[in-house]
Design an enzyme around this catalytic site. Structure first.
Site, PDB file in Angstrom:
ATOM      1  N   ARG A  19      58.849  36.712  24.715  1.00  0.00           N
ATOM      2  CA  ARG A  19      58.444  36.044  23.299  1.00  0.00           C
ATOM      3  C   ARG A  19      59.927  35.540  23.268  1.00  0.00           C
ATOM      4  O   ARG A  19      60.827  36.067  22.553  1.00  0.00           O
ATOM      5  CB  ARG A  19      57.975  36.935  22.144  1.00  0.00           C
ATOM      6  CG  ARG A  19      57.607  36.046  21.107  1.00  0.00           C
ATOM      7  CD  ARG A  19      57.472  36.847  19.957  1.00  0.00           C
ATOM      8  NE  ARG A  19      58.774  37.284  19.270  1.00  0.00           N
ATOM      9  CZ  ARG A  19      58.977  38.427  18.797  1.00  0.00           C
ATOM     10  NH1 ARG A  19      58.214  39.291  18.366  1.00  0.00           N
ATOM     11  NH2 ARG A  19      60.153  38.499  18.307  1.00  0.00           N
ATOM     12  N   TYR A  53      66.734  42.818  15.882  1.00  0.00           N
ATOM     13  CA  TYR A  53      66.369  43.921  16.868  1.00  0.00           C
ATOM     14  C   TYR A  53      66.748  43.592  18.327  1.00  0.00           C
ATOM     15  O   TYR A  53      66.288  44.576  19.167  1.00  0.00           O
ATOM     16  CB  TYR A  53      64.815  44.299  16.462  1.00  0.00           C
ATOM     17  CG  TYR A  53      64.082  43.066  16.588  1.00  0.00           C
ATOM     18  CD1 TYR A  53      63.481  42.507  17.691  1.00  0.00           C
ATOM     19  CD2 TYR A  53      63.745  42.255  15.356  1.00  0.00           C
ATOM     20  CE1 TYR A  53      62.544  41.418  17.786  1.00  0.00           C
ATOM     21  CE2 TYR A  53      63.018  41.434  15.173  1.00  0.00           C
ATOM     22  CZ  TYR A  53      62.500  40.820  16.585  1.00  0.00           C
ATOM     23  OH  TYR A  53      61.547  39.636  16.323  1.00  0.00           O
ATOM     24  N   HIS A  72      59.287  36.317  16.048  1.00  0.00           N
ATOM     25  CA  HIS A  72      57.675  36.544  15.997  1.00  0.00           C
ATOM     26  C   HIS A  72      57.187  35.547  15.276  1.00  0.00           C
ATOM     27  O   HIS A  72      56.009  34.770  15.664  1.00  0.00           O
ATOM     28  CB  HIS A  72      57.377  37.828  15.180  1.00  0.00           C
ATOM     29  CG  HIS A  72      55.954  38.102  14.755  1.00  0.00           C
ATOM     30  ND1 HIS A  72      55.170  38.245  15.840  1.00  0.00           N
ATOM     31  CD2 HIS A  72      55.371  37.884  13.720  1.00  0.00           C
ATOM     32  CE1 HIS A  72      54.082  38.545  15.131  1.00  0.00           C
ATOM     33  NE2 HIS A  72      54.250  38.077  13.770  1.00  0.00           N
TER      34      HIS A  72
HETATM   35  C1  LIG Z   1      45.778  45.113  11.947  1.00  0.00           C
HETATM   36  C2  LIG Z   1      46.980  44.384  11.567  1.00  0.00           C
HETATM   37  N1  LIG Z   1      48.106  45.171  11.624  1.00  0.00           N
HETATM   38  C3  LIG Z   1      49.353  44.757  11.541  1.00  0.00           C
HETATM   39  C4  LIG Z   1      49.534  43.225  11.646  1.00  0.00           C
HETATM   40  C5  LIG Z   1      50.918  42.465  11.074  1.00  0.00           C
HETATM   41  N2  LIG Z   1      51.260  41.962  12.359  1.00  0.00           N
HETATM   42  C6  LIG Z   1      51.025  40.660  12.713  1.00  0.00           C
HETATM   43  S1  LIG Z   1      51.597  40.315  14.450  1.00  0.00           S
HETATM   44  C7  LIG Z   1      52.088  41.907  14.740  1.00  0.00           C
HETATM   45  C8  LIG Z   1      52.735  42.463  15.842  1.00  0.00           C
HETATM   46  C9  LIG Z   1      51.847  41.771  17.239  1.00  0.00           C
HETATM   47  O1  LIG Z   1      52.222  42.068  18.474  1.00  0.00           O
HETATM   48  P1  LIG Z   1      51.532  41.925  19.637  1.00  0.00           P
HETATM   49  O2  LIG Z   1      50.189  42.377  19.727  1.00  0.00           O
HETATM   50  O3  LIG Z   1      52.361  42.252  20.918  1.00  0.00           O
HETATM   51  O4  LIG Z   1      51.445  39.825  19.636  1.00  0.00           O
HETATM   52  P2  LIG Z   1      52.696  39.005  19.848  1.00  0.00           P
HETATM   53  O5  LIG Z   1      52.910  38.828  18.504  1.00  0.00           O
HETATM   54  O6  LIG Z   1      53.871  39.745  20.640  1.00  0.00           O
HETATM   55  O7  LIG Z   1      52.253  38.011  20.733  1.00  0.00           O
HETATM   56  C10 LIG Z   1      51.952  42.850  13.712  1.00  0.00           C
HETATM   57  C11 LIG Z   1      52.203  44.125  13.498  1.00  0.00           C
HETATM   58  C12 LIG Z   1      48.034  42.623  11.823  1.00  0.00           C
HETATM   59  N3  LIG Z   1      48.257  41.222  11.529  1.00  0.00           N
HETATM   60  N4  LIG Z   1      47.149  43.235  11.781  1.00  0.00           N
END
Ligand SMILES: Cc1ncc(C[n+]2csc(CCOP(=O)(O)OP(=O)(O)O)c2C)c(N)n1
Ligand SMILES: Cc1ncc(C[n+]2csc(CCOP(=O)(O)OP(=O)(O)O)c2C)c(N)n1
Ligand SMILES: [Mg+2]
Ligand SMILES: [Mg+2]
Lengths: 399, 325, 399, 325
Positions: free
Chosen positions: C282, C295, C286
């Site tokens: 990424r 981080y 985020h």
């Molecule tokens: C059930 C749930 N828990 C927490 C979140 C908060 N949240 C949004 S994105 C994220 C990280 C997701 O990481 P990943 O699946 O690796 O996808 P990336 O953002 O790296 O594409 C979190 C913790 C959420 N949207 N839904």
């Protein structure tokens, strides 16, 4: 081939799809079905005392299970759930642990609890929900629990105890307690999201936990292969989580014992969580509410009798000369009598007092609960005939 | 017409729905050829094949996730959760997904074809985890419909309506009555309106509102009250969401008194919603406070089930208290 | 060794624990970081038209992402979430599908949506929650959805779409539609219980679904290796579920495209669900709410620029002669102008009418919602200054 | 005393708790050295090490499962759920496990050391899934405590009480106020009683009950009412479960009028419980029906957040209506 600089992954340039065949996990077996050891293999270091205690527990649990299934049929208890055919899994693993290791079970691990020293009276008190039950009669039969014996109270929702075991073990690790947690669950429960959470977190945190999957072929009526999962059972998931993993013959007391012994070492000394998959078969119905003829054949059941873990171990003990037929029989009879006596006694013990109804919701009952109880008691006093057991006690001398 | 128990009525509704549209699928833990632990789906695999009625792996969140996806594809997904007590792992899929699917997409997508069937309730020596009545946990969720039948006739007609209703429906079956409740049920297809309460018995002194298995207790209490010269109007709410405020309010305008009874614990149960709404709708007509007759605020205990159970005597006492306020 | 008669498992008599090293999954790479093909490997059958469409989409998405991050900084939209660095994963896979295959994304797959034909105006309408937004302005920016393009509306709760994809694909299979579903998710989301449920069920039911895990190294601030999981990433889990599995370089458009093409064949023709793990990074925060300097290091980020999927593909296209620098730049400038124009236009379009507030909760608004809306409107009319935008429209002409 | 915002107050409480007992652990998604997406846990890893304050994998059901286990072992487990909207995957672990752990075991085991922290509420352009106020979903659950602070001072004292309370506590933090609410907060340890409502402002005409961020709206409405010559008593419920019926009833005995306001949708929200209970407790004193001022029964919309939001004007209108009934 080249390695990728970032992920340190091997690079391939032709697409190839892996599948279950990429990881077939063999099964550890030490004691053959005929009760003799595999050639060139010696029994694990289980001394005579321990072996006899293990066998004793097996016998006791078998008697308890058979007797209580009958008691349920007679209408003396409302429900029962046996571990017939799976005694080696719970007892063999419990025997490889220390008394201060925590046990978190699903509901078919009465063997582990008996091994820890839960008395026949304690079993009966729970099964009859009487006032001596440590659980205060609140849960259905077989939902045992005992803090003194480090046996977490069983609860019906499946798989919830698995991530709890990861958390418990985290606490043990931080406390430098030198102990571990064993967590039992069925191959059905391993489909729950909680299983996934638990194993992944344990691998990440490196906690002293042993996940013991009892793969007994069924979740109620649902056969494991093809309907519960499509892969090679549960064990490959351990590898996928990056966890130490082994598969054992769950009906072979020695395989279970030895694997658990080594797992405990990994867990306690190296903080390596371990997954053990014990292959077995649920010889009885799921519970007394279930009739397995609706989904499997008698032939299938019979074909498993040859693998009976108790008979298998008994043969080995007999050959070894650590028991003889007569003593075994006498022991059996004695146990049976004790079970019967305890049953008769426990069913006479009254239910917990109605005041217990609002205890333990919180550490102390809040005002609204006290008020609700008072209203209930007033109501019962008003209609004593409708709640005869409670009413007579309320009038006899309220505590 | 045929005599059916509640299970048979459910089974009949499923069979009719699956005959009517081959886009209707039925699934859950042990619901395949075995027919479910209560046998509500028995015979369906034989009739419709193992791709129309089938077992799922043991994972409620997966059952609902799968069901949401299948419904969003245009199928009718009828998912069984083995016990209402085990619906909580699927809570997110129901409350955050099923309920909001249409709204969040601006109606590009919906899961209107979803129906969740689950047995609920106590009185069967099930202890904590085979006795809960979790309807109130879902009643705070716009986008869901919640339906709870009281007898075989209602069960069949309501289930057929639920399956083909263009909204996700949580259909809660009173398991205490699965075999105990028997009645005349048409063998053919028929539907009953969702969202409409049913005046089970007319009366003039006190209104008793209940739903599902608890209607039986309301009726028995009304019987007892009649002996004491109190005339009760008994209303089966039938639908918890959306619910029929009008029918209840109309009754309370007449009687001036309301008792609401539910199996679930008192605090924040659905009886609270009924009381909160009706005290507002009928404020000037109320002659006594609205009484809630509910389970105690404890988990469902095994050994004191008889005492814990919200029986007709407790409902009657509230009726009596309401009259003598 | 012997085989067990019941489970057909190989029997071993010495305990051995497996771990992650038992299954190391390599990574498919066709196009090297320098934009040339690996020796002896040819490009997949992507014709010039398709290649240009893919590149075009990559460019568009990059412009959109960069522009909208800036728009958020200027306070013109409340939130944005880019796919910088991961364009190959979503666009390469979408390019290997048919238009009637269903796409279920997480939130970083705007590339797949653009490839399907979502217009720049449609993107903007959603980002500005205006009355033209297909989602009626109800969700945060980037929660796109379009029935016509078979792109399921994005929703914030993570991983919920994964079992939904299994269910959707079940319907496609039963309908004999000849289509499949692709489901994207991050390596973080793969920790959720829903992931476990979804993959296991798909393997059991054999449905035409492609699970595409975008492993981009982070879930917000949480690094994948060691904190999200301890094993060899996500791919080994596919093997454990008994599912066809492949790992690809997610920054290599050809590897992604070819793997997805083959996966689609397996899914549609053989009803084999497939797991693809695309390794990527990424490049940005985020989302606009996140500042990655908290981080990770700038050096780490920089080291990934060399692997940029867009630049990599561009080099190949240039070498191949399918594009030239000048055209590419002109194309880029034109796209950028279009994005800017659409942005300016969309932000002027009013919000959806207040009456939309209660639509789509159910198929038709029930009585209590109509009443709540009427009360709200009366309130707004009473306090027009407090809700100026809505009030002016309400007074201007209620619909 | 020091000026702190609500986040700093939370952070201070965590730091004091972790200093006080090395059996206190803090964890959740991104809560490790990064300090959480709102930074409530920042600095804790530096101070207490990565085994005391750490990241979890992304799995809420696992976070709560782990937390329950850790608490049952005798530790104090302080688990963060990143947004209240994402607590539902953990619903089973909370409602079926945490809440029933002690009861079902006859007090052999408990998870009294568990505290669940989660930001909740709207007003931050978060749309459906970053705005929900899910307290009512949990309020139907005997065995849980639910606490919702309204400002930094309350937040710190209540969080310290929650962590060391021998019962599982769901501690819901009003994220709209994380930085917006600033006040004087003692730097040292102090605790505030759970289960006790707080009379924020005394008054004689109408009682307004609110909790969490909504107390601000109640106060502003009271200001506006004061201008119109209406004297409002404003009560912050503070604890949703168990809740302080007595304080509210006492106030309504005096005022004869009650307005309850919450951010969450109306139907089966906690305001319904308050209304249902108080109409019973204070029946003969009520001069107008109890009014509930709540969110509409829809998912939380992004584009109409301003209109959807339960602002002080809506609360004031209810006060006015109550006075003029
Ligand atoms: C059930 C749930 N828990 C927490 C979140 C908060 N949240 C949004 S994105 C994220 C990280 C997701 O990481 P990943 O699946 O690796 O996808 P990336 O953002 O790296 O594409 C979190 C913790 C959420 N949207 N839904
Ligand atoms: C969450 C949840 N879902 C469903 C059930 C009902 N149920 C009780 S036991 C069981 C089957 C369990 O099978 P398995 O895990 O293989 O254990 P076994 O009974 O074979 O030992 C089911 C579905 C439950 N108790 N909890
Ligand atoms: Mg099993
Ligand atoms: Mg990621």
């Amino acid at each position: 081939m080249a390695k990728d600089t970032k992920h340190q992954l091997e690079i391939v340039t032709k697409p190839a799809f892996l599948d279950a065949s990429a990881l077939k996990i063999p099964m550890l077996q030490i004691l053959k079905e005929d009760g003799t050891l595999h050639k060139g293999v010696k029994a694990p270091d289980m001394d005579k005392n321990l072996a006899l205690k293990v066998f004793d527990t097996m016998q006791f649990i078998r008697i308890l299970d058979e007797r209580m299934i009958a008691a349920q049929r007679q209408g003396r208890i409302s429900f029962y759930l046996s571990s017939l055919g799976e005694e080696a899994a719970s007892i063999g693993s419990a025997a490889a642990l220390q008394a201060d290791d925590m046990i978190m079970g699903q509901y078919r691990e009465q063997g582990a609890l008996a091994f820890r020293g839960f008395t026949v009276e304690q079993f009966m008190d729970q099964l009859f929900s009487n006032e001596r039950d440590l659980g205060k009669g609140r849960q259905m039969p077989v939902h045992y629990g005992c803090k003194d014996l480090n046996f977490m109270t069983i609860a019906s929702p499946l798989a919830t105890q698995i991530p709890q075991a990861t958390g418990y073990a985290y606490g043990q690790k931080m406390d430098k307690s030198g102990t571990c947690t064993i967590c039992y669950f069925g191959e059905g429960a391993a489909s729950e999201g909680d299983f996934h959470a638990a194993l992944n977190m344990a691998a990440v945190y490196k906690v002293p936990v042993i996940f013991f999957c009892r793969n007994n072929g069924y979740a109620i009526s649902t056969p494991s292969q093809g309907e519960q999962y499509a892969g090679d059972g549960i064990a490959p998931r351990g590898v996928a989580y990056g966890m130490k993993t082994i598969r054992v013959d769950g009906n072979d007391i020695f395989a279970v014992y030895q694997a658990t012994q080594l797992a405990r070492k990994l867990a306690v000394e190296e903080n390596e969580p371990v997954l053990i998959e014990g292959m077995s078969y649920r010889m009885a119905g799921h519970s007394t509410s279930d009739d397995p003829t609706g989904y499997r054949t008698r032939e299938e059941e019979d074909s498993w009798r040859a693998k009976d873990p108790v008979a298998r171990f008994q043969k080995w003990l007999l050959a070894k000369g650590w028991i003889n037929e007569d003593d075994a029989q006498a022991n059996y009879d004695e146990k049976k009598a004790a079970v019967l006596a305890a049953l008769k006694e426990a069913e006479k013990v009254p239910a917990p007092h109605i005041d217990e109804l609002i205890e333990d919701v919180y550490d102390t009952p809040p005002k609204h609960l006290k008020q609700q109880l008072e209203e209930l008691k007033a109501h019962i006093r008003k209609y004593p005939d409708a709640y005869p057991k409670t009413a007579s006690r309320l009038n006899g001398g309220d505590k | 017409m045929a005599k059916m128990n509640l299970l048979q009525a459910i089974n009949s509704a499923l069979e009719i729905a699956m005959t009517k549209s081959d886009k209707v699928y039925s699934f859950g833990e042990d619901t395949g050829s075995f027919g479910g632990v209560f046998r509500a789906t028995s015979g369906l695999t034989e009739k419709f094949g193992k791709h129309r009625n089938f077992n799922t792996p043991l994972v409620e969140q997966g059952i609902l996730g799968f069901a949401n996806g299948l419904a969003s594809q245009g199928s009718y997904a009828v998912a069984e959760i083995q016990f209402g007590d085990y619906i909580f792992p699927a809570f997110d899929q129901i409350v955050n997904e099923s309920a909001k699917f249409r709204y969040r997409s601006g109606n590009e997508f919906d899961v209107g074809g979803l129906t969740i069937r689950t047995p609920y309730g106590g009185g069967i020596a099930g202890g904590h985890y085979h006795s809960q009545s979790p309807e109130a946990y879902f009643a705070h969720t716009p986008g869901l419909k919640i339906v709870m039948p009281r007898n075989p006739y209602m069960a069949k007609g309501l289930l057929l309506s639920s399956i083909f209703d263009p909204n996700p429906v949580l259909f809660m079956e009173p398991k205490r009555l699965y075999r105990a409740s028997v009645g005349e049920v048409p063998e053919e297809e028929y539907t009953l309106e969702l969202g409409k309460a049913d005046v089970v018995r007319e009366g003039s002194d006190v209104t008793i509102v209940a739903w599902g298995a608890q209607v039986e207790m309301a009726e028995k209490a009304a019987d007892k009250a009649a002996e004491a010269g109190i005339s009760c109007e008994v209303i089966d709410l039938v639908s918890i969401l959306p619910w029929d405020v009008e029918t209840v309010a109309k009754s309370v305008f007449k009687t001036g008194r309301l008792v609401v009874t539910q199996e679930a614990p008192l605090t924040n149960g659905f009886a609270s919603e009924v009381a909160a709404t009706i005290q507002q709708e009928c404020f000037l007509y109320l002659e006594s406070p609205i009484m809630r007759v509910c389970g105690l605020d404890t988990p469902y205990p095994l050994c004191h089930e008889k005492e814990y159970f919200v029986d007709h005597l407790k409902v009657y006492e509230a009726v009596h208290a309401s009259m003598n306020y």
